[in-house]
Scaffold this active site. Structure first.
Site, PDB file in Angstrom:
ATOM      1  NE  ARG A 161      -3.546  -2.369   2.900  1.00 18.70           N
ATOM      2  CZ  ARG A 161      -4.454  -2.489   2.276  1.00 18.70           C
ATOM      3  NH1 ARG A 161      -4.407  -2.234   1.662  1.00 18.70           N
ATOM      4  NH2 ARG A 161      -5.045  -3.814   2.184  1.00 18.70           N
ATOM      5  CG  HIS A 211       1.004  -7.990   3.915  1.00 22.11           C
ATOM      6  ND1 HIS A 211       1.732  -8.422   5.450  1.00 22.11           N
ATOM      7  CD2 HIS A 211      -0.005  -6.941   4.009  1.00 22.11           C
ATOM      8  CE1 HIS A 211       0.578  -7.020   5.853  1.00 22.11           C
ATOM      9  NE2 HIS A 211       0.014  -6.648   5.689  1.00 22.11           N
ATOM     10  NE  ARG A 236      -5.852  -1.740  15.084  1.00 28.42           N
ATOM     11  CZ  ARG A 236      -5.222  -2.619  13.571  1.00 28.42           C
ATOM     12  NH1 ARG A 236      -3.795  -2.159  13.303  1.00 28.42           N
ATOM     13  NH2 ARG A 236      -5.703  -2.339  12.746  1.00 28.42           N
TER      14      ARG A 236
END
Length: 686
Positions: free
Chosen positions: A366, A426, A555
């Protein structure tokens, strides 16, 4: 032992929503939190809801997805959405009004304001609207995912004498959802009008000679996770671009309508979208709260925002000195966003401008549509360097940007590969090869986060720069593996998924458990974004039962139940929601006298371990390892302001001192920046 993943995802959004409720958070930031929750829920429905909807329609009673599971999930989401709109209407709207900020409804507008709105409608909105009356020749139109629409019930006959009573008005995405009224009609304060209110006030203008008896705005959310049989695709890029054209029209999974929408209209829409009644959400306000983020930018009042945070230049990089020269002396750690992403850009810029640099290799997951980093890669190609880019075309919701970058890089001569069929790449790595005398030397960058300038200011991540020969040789081997698809080389320092990262993590956990069973010091502290892999969770449970002390800082979704008597007594789970989105992955293992610390691109999820190319790497430098322990583990275990703890019942308890406690992010901002920057420091972007 295991909690439901989808309910855990929703529980995370409950924790984010709590910051929108808090009155000590600046007002515009509270609105931003509210919008973040809505955006997260949109993605939840787009990715996670289809299987539940399908099971509910089939009346499934067995398996992972059933009618009962759908109803339980729907109840939790309905409750959260109702609280969102209650907060917006009962708390945020009055608070904004106290500051002279109002979104003025049609009934509250003065005659002069109504004239201005009408002129705006005629000039800017009406030419873009196409009202469609439904009849056998005009079936229900294709409604795009998350677009704003109106359904209208009409009285009377059309121009051909027919009583077609239902019409649909699609509102183009190009139109802004909020418009600020000019000073001449709104001299006091900042007054806005919503696009939906403008259309609603002029519906009868769209159907001259007909009476509008009922209407409602509506929005449908569709399943948007692209599914391709990569084994049967000749050109992945072409297939994905074609698939993107159909993403906006996938299976409907949620329908939002105005609270006052009649049963007749809502039932009609549910039938058109083939949805059960529990998929209907009646909302007291705009059907898309996400678009209210625009108000934050339009108002932009510093008094209602967090004081800006300016990232420091990385402490371990000496300005004005060659970064590669510095890396030959020591490894460098950059803690974002407390330290600036500019350090990495400077490293790549130096490599691009250095005539002795021959090759640059990088993974791209990204980067965003406007990326200086991608521009630098393009410049490297123009300067005659060999550039290899491993572009992950299937990065969810970034597919189009990545396709465009792949095409742009290929067009100027870069070597572009798309990773491995069936897997997402990734791993985050950048490798520079430089000629130095008679030999070649490599310089590498590994990261827990993306190569994205924007998110580098919002996410906590660790960047690791190194010239270590074994680490950079491993990186080169992984790049060659991704390009050639040959078997991966034997790696000396890196752990690679899907080959051995999963197994090695389990082995590390088991080693700690064995140390505990021998009465030795045994400790695990792991920080990640999500924990859903059953094999890793079972290994943690066993290690805890053997006596290891385990702290997990997760998280988001965590499926491992903590503090359950007789099962997970020695396992504690906490989640930290702060101004910045927690994104670092840090894994610490202590077994007797042996300590290991790893950074990683991977969460402990089955998809990361089995269906992605991921990396983990050891930090062996004693100084850097202690820095990571202090800043990413100890600080978060001591956080009593922004942390939530998972209790034995599977729910989360707030921190002991949510207003004046010690926040880990706050402490890091003090460490890295001037104290003056912390004036109104409350948790922010989640």
């Amino acid at each position: 032992m295991f909690l439901d993943r989808d309910h855990s995802i929703l529980a995370f959004n409950e924790r984010v929503f709590d910051w929108a409720v808090r009155t000590d958070v600046p007002l515009l930031e509270r609105l931003r939190y509210l919008c973040i929750v809505s955006s997260n829920l949109d993605e939840f429905f787009e990715v996670r809801a289809a299987a539940h909807i399908t099971a509910a329609k089939k009346g499934e009673t067995k398996g992972s997805y059933t009618t009962a599971s759908f109803e339980a999930l729907s109840a939790q989401v309905h409750n959260l959405v109702a609280r969102q709109y209650a907060l917006y209407n009962d708390a945020l709207v009055p608070a904004f009004a106290q500051h002279g900020i109002r979104i003025v409804a049609h009934g509250d507008r003065s005659a002069e304001q109504r004239r201005w709105v009408h002129e705006h409608f005629v000039r800017e909105v009406r030419p873009l609207l196409i009202p469609v009356g439904l009849d056998p020749a005009h079936p229900f139109p294709q409604v795009a995912n998350k677009s704003l629409n109106f359904i209208v019930r009409l009285k009377g006959r059309d121009a051909f004498g027919r009583e077609n009573e239902i019409a649909i008005v699609k509102v183009p995405r190009a139109l802004p959802r909020l418009i600020r009224m000019p000073k001449k009609v709104a001299p006091d304060g900042a007054l806005f009008v919503s696009l939906s209110s403008i259309v609603r006030a002029h519906l009868e203008d769209l159907f001259p000679g007909r009476e509008v008896t009922e209407f409602s705005q509506f929005r449908v959310t569709r399943h948007s996770d692209l599914a391709l049989d990569e084994e049967d695709v000749r050109n992945l890029r072409t297939a994905l671009r074609q698939g993107l054209q159909h993403r906006h029209y996938g299976q409907a999974v949620r329908l939002e309508v105005s609270a006052g929408c009649s049963r007749f209209l809502s039932d009609f829409l549910l039938e058109q979208f083939d949805l059960p009644s529990a998929a209907l959400y009646r909302v007291h306000g705009p059907v898309n709260l996400v678009r209210l983020t625009q108000l934050v930018d339009l108002v932009n009042d510093p008094k209602l925002l967090f004081l800006p945070w300016s990232s420091a230049w990385p402490r371990q990089l000496q300005p004005g000195v060659s970064i590669m020269d510095q890396l030959r002396q020591r490894d460098v750690l950059i803690h974002q966003p407390f330290e600036s992403f500019d350090g990495l850009l400077a490293f790549l810029r130096e490599a691009v401008n250095d005539p002795q640099v021959l090759v640059i290799k990088q993974t791209i997951y990204r980067t965003g549509s406007d990326s200086e980093l991608m521009d630098l890669l393009s410049e490297a190609v123009r300067r005659g360097k060999e550039v290899m880019a491993v572009v992950e075309l299937k990065a969810r919701f970034d597919e189009e940007a990545n396709i465009n970058w792949a095409e742009a890089l290929e067009s100027i001569g870069a070597q572009v590969v798309y990773g491995v069929v069936g897997l997402k790449t990734h791993a985050k790595m950048l490798l520079v090869t430089r000629r130095e005398g008679r030999q070649l030397r490599r310089y590498g960058h590994l990261s827990t986060g993306n190569y994205n300038v924007r998110t580098a200011k919002l996410y906590t991540d660790l960047s690791y720069l190194t010239a270590d020969e074994e680490t950079t040789a491993d990186m080169d081997g992984v790049f060659n593996h991704l390009a050639s698809q040959n078997r991966p080389p034997k790696l000396r320092k890196l752990m690679l998924a899907p080959f051995h990262l999963h197994r090695r993590m389990i082995e590390k956990i088991e080693r700690v458990g064995l140390a505990a069973s021998r009465g030795e010091d045994a400790r695990i502290v792991a920080k990640m974004n999500a924990l859903t892999d059953e094999a890793l969770m079972r290994a943690l449970i066993l290690a805890g039962q053997r006596g290891a002390r385990i702290d997990l800082i997760v998280r988001g979704a965590c499926m491992l139940a903590a503090q359950v008597p007789g099962v997970t007594d020695n396992i504690r789970v906490r989640s930290v929601i702060g101004r910045f989105l927690e994104h670092t992955r840090v894994f610490y293992f202590r077994a007797g006298g042996e300590e290991d610390l790893y950074l990683s691109s991977a969460d402990w999820m089955n998809r990361n371990m089995m269906r992605r190319v991921e990396l983990a790497w050891p930090v062996t430098d004693a100084t850097l390892r202690q820095q990571i322990i202090d800043e990413c583990l100890v600080a978060y275990l001591c956080d009593d302001r922004d942390a939530w703890t998972l209790n034995a019942g599977g729910t989360y308890d707030r921190a002991a001192h949510p207003v004046d406690g010690r926040g880990a992010q706050n402490a890091l901002m003090v460490r890295y920046g001037p104290r003056a920057a912390l004036g109104r420091e409350a948790p922010g972007v989640a």
